[in-house]
Design an enzyme around this catalytic site. Structure first.
Site, PDB file in Angstrom:
ATOM      1  N   TYR A  11      -4.162  15.998  10.705  1.00  0.00           N
ATOM      2  CA  TYR A  11      -3.364  14.813  10.384  1.00  0.00           C
ATOM      3  C   TYR A  11      -3.788  14.243   9.027  1.00  0.00           C
ATOM      4  CZ  TYR A  11      -1.409  10.106  10.735  1.00  0.00           C
ATOM      5  OH  TYR A  11      -0.732   8.939  10.488  1.00  0.00           O
ATOM      6  N   ASP A  12      -5.099  14.136   8.821  1.00  0.00           N
ATOM      7  CA  ASP A  12      -5.598  13.612   7.544  1.00  0.00           C
ATOM      8  C   ASP A  12      -5.149  14.484   6.374  1.00  0.00           C
ATOM      9  OD1 ASP A  12      -6.853  11.473   8.744  1.00  0.00           O
ATOM     10  OD2 ASP A  12      -8.766  12.517   8.972  1.00  0.00           O
ATOM     11  N   SER A  65      -4.233  -0.099   8.691  1.00  0.00           N
ATOM     12  CA  SER A  65      -5.267   0.914   8.891  1.00  0.00           C
ATOM     13  C   SER A  65      -6.140   1.020   7.651  1.00  0.00           C
ATOM     14  CB  SER A  65      -4.628   2.256   9.224  1.00  0.00           C
ATOM     15  OG  SER A  65      -3.787   2.667   8.160  1.00  0.00           O
ATOM     16  N   LYS A 104     -17.333   3.917  13.717  1.00  0.00           N
ATOM     17  CA  LYS A 104     -15.880   3.881  13.899  1.00  0.00           C
ATOM     18  C   LYS A 104     -15.558   4.369  15.312  1.00  0.00           C
ATOM     19  CE  LYS A 104     -11.524   5.240  11.704  1.00  0.00           C
ATOM     20  NZ  LYS A 104     -10.878   5.753  12.919  1.00  0.00           N
ATOM     21  N   GLU A 157     -11.663  -2.748  19.450  1.00  0.00           N
ATOM     22  CA  GLU A 157     -11.271  -1.430  19.954  1.00  0.00           C
ATOM     23  C   GLU A 157     -11.506  -1.346  21.459  1.00  0.00           C
ATOM     24  OE1 GLU A 157      -9.869   2.237  17.962  1.00  0.00           O
ATOM     25  OE2 GLU A 157     -10.263   0.182  17.295  1.00  0.00           O
ATOM     26  N   LYS A 170     -17.467  -2.128   5.071  1.00  0.00           N
ATOM     27  CA  LYS A 170     -16.704  -3.319   4.702  1.00  0.00           C
ATOM     28  C   LYS A 170     -17.531  -4.187   3.759  1.00  0.00           C
ATOM     29  CE  LYS A 170     -14.378  -3.502   9.213  1.00  0.00           C
ATOM     30  NZ  LYS A 170     -14.235  -4.256  10.480  1.00  0.00           N
ATOM     31  N   CYS A 195       3.739  21.967  42.422  1.00  0.00           N
ATOM     32  CA  CYS A 195       4.138  22.857  43.509  1.00  0.00           C
ATOM     33  C   CYS A 195       4.830  22.041  44.587  1.00  0.00           C
ATOM     34  CB  CYS A 195       2.898  23.547  44.083  1.00  0.00           C
ATOM     35  SG  CYS A 195       3.185  24.382  45.645  1.00  0.00           S
TER      36      CYS A 195
END
EC number: 6.5.1.2
Length: 795
Positions: A51-52, A97, A133, A191, A307, A445
């Protein structure tokens, strides 16, 4: 036919503007599909690394052709639109994000950009907060005057899903902020995640229940939070780390690190590994240290977030596109390896779910030898276009369950055939049909009790620890006695006393078979002895004694032992509160079946924006309230009206649908169970489905002839622990953990698995660990086992 490998992307230096425009469109659509799979369906189709790579390609093209950046570019959006079925919530401050860094140089470049933007001198090095993270689901919590009023998922960053009712069941999230002067309004963020140990236990319960296992802790946490049935969310061990905020009427601190301290004081759990770094070297040292400890952490992480500490600098730095300039995520490389897919085995669970398992040529992934991997379900296999004999990329998803994430198509053998998911059960040959009500479209089944795989799994469940708990009656006995025809249903277990000779003969044949296999393997002949015959006799006597010891069983264990889909231990205990005995239980389920909602009601309930409040109003009207609204009929609001028009087509059909729904509303017998937060609609319908099957009712009737079901002793209102939340930790020496739990529940306490600010007592035995530290952190009273024995009357 051999599939063609994907064409390598055009080199950026030679990429024309026209081709760039076409490629950006294709990449945008592809990324949007993967966003929906990840954020809405909780079922990603590709790895994080893949994805990145797609996003990096978009960013690189847009950097060369900035005039091609559009408002619907993946670089300008976050996540995916909220899924249908949940009310929408507008975030006061967008939940954007983070940009990604994949090397030390990129982290250093991030800090250089920060210093350049802020025009700092060479000696001015901004302090950085470094935090693990967490690989979970982002959540925003809105508090007004200290009270939790709303919880929402991130969604597309601007609009999320309202999951307030579900979030109120998470122990880590306070319903009120524990500060003297709470802000008038604030959005606090963090999160939702699941511990690795809880995830493994959940998957064991899934397998015991005959359900497909979850892919990884992140998917199970996300799927658990976004359940329409609150009871399911409440039964899942979800946790929450707080680390950020959105709207805030008056920030009490001036730094990121200071705000984390405020969040702790407010009652939230903040990750204890978060560190304040004074330089880029400190930050990178933290990254390497966390990377080394990653495998031993109790939860999954996929990198480190950096950050800028000063909030005034964060405000000056602002945002660039979808990401803040003051933060970046330093991602870990995925633990992957390539190997050969030798075959796919279909396992059949207790409820008939067909689960595919990949059988691989052994390969080492992240220091662990992997021979089997999850393939999730039929749709996942199709999405990867898997062929037997393929070279596949295996990844340890969430550091727990290995999974196949992609196929190396240019290594596919010429004669490789695409895998066809079976339409018939491999165990009994019955039709296997897709259950479209399941989130993963599980194929099941239809054989029921005639399916040996389901029957064996149900018998395993019946004798298991949480059910009848028959000592020594393990997997080997279940399979042997089923194959010998001695035990085909639970009642047969209690009839084995009349088949002692057949039982001894079956055990003898099994031992002879094993002995023959050993002789063939070692070349050494076994000598028969009287001690072996005596052992065989003793084994039979011990087994029959263990069976006799369980002829009297607690009511909740009886219900749980039946193996009814969606009816676990918590739900079984809740059902006992509603019914005096088994007969009342069966009569109650029959009454619920007669009172279940009809198709028109269910159809209306599934219309967007027609939620529980609307349904309750319909129920009131159904009850015949003599009001003007009753005479005029129910009047939906504008948003509901638009949704109803879209669903039904015109006003006349809407009126007919409302009238039909009122006549098909659920009755009290159904609501009594469905409205219990520990039972819910899903389990109620499962109970009805189970007992409407004649064979199941016959099995229960036969079992009742063999055992005595006793109702648990009523909780003592005078007990000193009645109504309190108790947690046990460490090794108990006087009793087992299950016995201590049963005593606490009998005395009216609720036993929890983790410590929070709501916990009343922690009973700590030797070697108590993190739960004892949590108790000290929250100021929870801690008892020794001796003190517990004294107050519980179990001296």
């Amino acid at each position: 036919m051999t599939a063609k490998p994907k064409t390598a992307p055009t080199d950026l230096d030679t990429l024309s503007k026209a081709k760039a425009k076409v490629e950006l469109k294709r990449l945008s659509l592809e990324i949007e599909r993967h966003n929906n799979a990840y954020y809405q369906d909780d079922a990603p189709k590709i790895s994080d690394a893949e994805y990145d790579a797609l996003r990096h390609r978009v960013e690189a093209i847009e950097a060369k052709f900035p005039e091609l950046v559009s408002s619907d570019s993946p670089t300008q959006k976050v996540g995916a639109a909220p899924a249908r079925g949940f009310a929408k919530v507008q975030h006061a401050v967008p939940m954007l994000s983070l940009g990604n860094a994949f090397s030390d140089d990129e982290v250093a470049e991030f800090l250089t950009r920060v210093r350049r933007f802020l025009k700092l001198d060479a000696e001015q090095i901004p302090a950085i907060v470094a935090e693990p993270k967490i690989d979970g689901l982002s959540l925003s919590l809105r508090y007004e005057h200290g009270k939790l009023v709303r919880a929402a998922t991130r969604g597309d960053g601007f609009t999320g899903e309202d999951v307030t009712a579900n979030v109120r069941t998470i122990k880590d999230i306070p319903h009120a902020l524990a500060v003297a002067e709470p802000p008038a309004a604030c959005e606090l963020r963090g999160e939702v995640y699941m511990l690795k140990s809880d995830f493994l236990a959940l998957n064991q319960r899934q397998e015991t229940a005959g359900e497909p296992p979850f892919a990884n802790p992140r998917n199970s946490a996300a799927g658990s939070l976004r359940q329409k049935d609150v009871a399911i969310t409440a039964s899942r061990p979800l946790k929450f780390f707080a680390y950020a905020w959105g709207e805030f009427s008056d920030l009490p601190e001036a730094t990121q690190y200071g705000m984390l301290g405020w969040l702790k004081r407010a009652g939230f759990t903040v990750n204890p590994l978060i560190t304040l770094c004074k330089s880029v070297d400190d930050a990178l040292a933290f990254y390497r240290k966390i990377g080394e400890e990653r495998a031993t952490l109790p939860y999954d992480i996929d990198g480190v977030v950096y950050k800028v500490d000063r909030l005034d600098w964060q405000e000056r730095l602002g945002f660039a596109g979808r990401a803040p300039r003051w933060a970046i995520a330093h991602k870990f490389a995925a633990e992957q390896a390539t190997t050969i897919l030798n075959g796919i085995e279909i396992q059949v669970g207790r409820t008939g779910a067909l689960t595919p398992v990949a059988r691989l040529a052994p390969v080492t992934v992240g220091g662990v030898v992997v021979q089997n991997a999850t393939l999730h379900n039929e749709d996942y296999i199709k999405s990867l276009d898997i062929h037997i004999g393929d070279t596949v990329v295996v990844q340890r998803a969430g550091d727990v369950i290995p999974q196949i994430v992609s196929v190396v198509r240019d290594k596919r053998p010429e004669d490789a055939e695409p895998y066809e998911f079976p339409k018939f059960c491999p165990a009994c040959g019955s039709h296997a049909v897709r259950d479209e009500d399941e989130g993963e479209a599980v194929r099941r089944c239809t054989g029921g009790l005639i399916c040996p795989a389901q029957a064996i799994e149900r018998l395993r469940h019946f004798v298991s620890r949480g059910a009848f708990d028959i000592a020594g009656f393990g997997e080997t006995y279940v399979e042997l006695l089923y194959e010998e025809g001695l035990v085909r249903n639970p009642a047969d277990i209690f009839a084995l006393h009349s088949k002692v000779d057949e039982l001894k003969a079956a055990l003898f044949r099994k031992r002879e078979s094993l002995a023959t296999q050993r002789e063939e393997k070692t070349g050494k002949k076994r000598k028969s002895s009287l001690s072996e015959e005596k052992r065989q006799y003793t084994d039979v006597e011990n087994l029959l004694a263990a069976i006799d010891a369980r002829r009297t069983v607690a009511f909740n264990r009886f219900i749980f032992g039946l193996g009814i889909r969606h009816v676990g231990e918590v739900t079984s205990k809740a059902l006992v509160r509603h019914f005096a005995d088994v007969k009342a239980f069966l009569d109650g389920v029959d009454a619920a079946a007669l009172a279940r909602p009809g198709p028109a009601w269910l159809d209306l309930k599934n219309v967007r924006y027609i939620g529980e409040i609307t349904l309750e109003r319909l129920l009131e009207i159904q009850g015949g309230a003599d009001t003007n609204e009753e005479r005029q009929g129910f009047q939906p609001d504008a948003r509901q009206r638009a949704s109803l028009l879209s669903h039904y087509g015109n006003e006349e059909k809407i009126a007919g649908a409302l009238q039909a729904a009122r006549s098909e509303a659920p009755g009290p017998a159904f609501q009594q169970l469905a409205n219990d937060s520990e039972i819910g609609e899903v389990a109620t319908q499962s109970l009805i489905d189970f007992f409407e099957e004649t064979n199941n009712r016959q099995v229960v009737t036969a079992l009742m002839d063999q055992v005595q079901v006793e109702r648990p002793a009523a909780a003592s209102a005078k007990s000193p622990i009645s109504g309190k939340i108790v947690v046990f930790t460490g090794a108990l020496e006087r009793t087992t953990r299950d016995e201590a739990k049963a005593i606490a529940e009998r005395l009216g306490a609720k036993v929890a698995s983790s410590v929070s600010s709501k916990t009343d007592l922690v009973v700590a035995g030797p070697s108590a660990g993190s739960k004892l530290r949590d108790a000290q952190k929250f100021g929870v009273k801690v008892l020794t086992e001796e003190e517990w024995a004294e107050i519980s009357g179990n001296e």
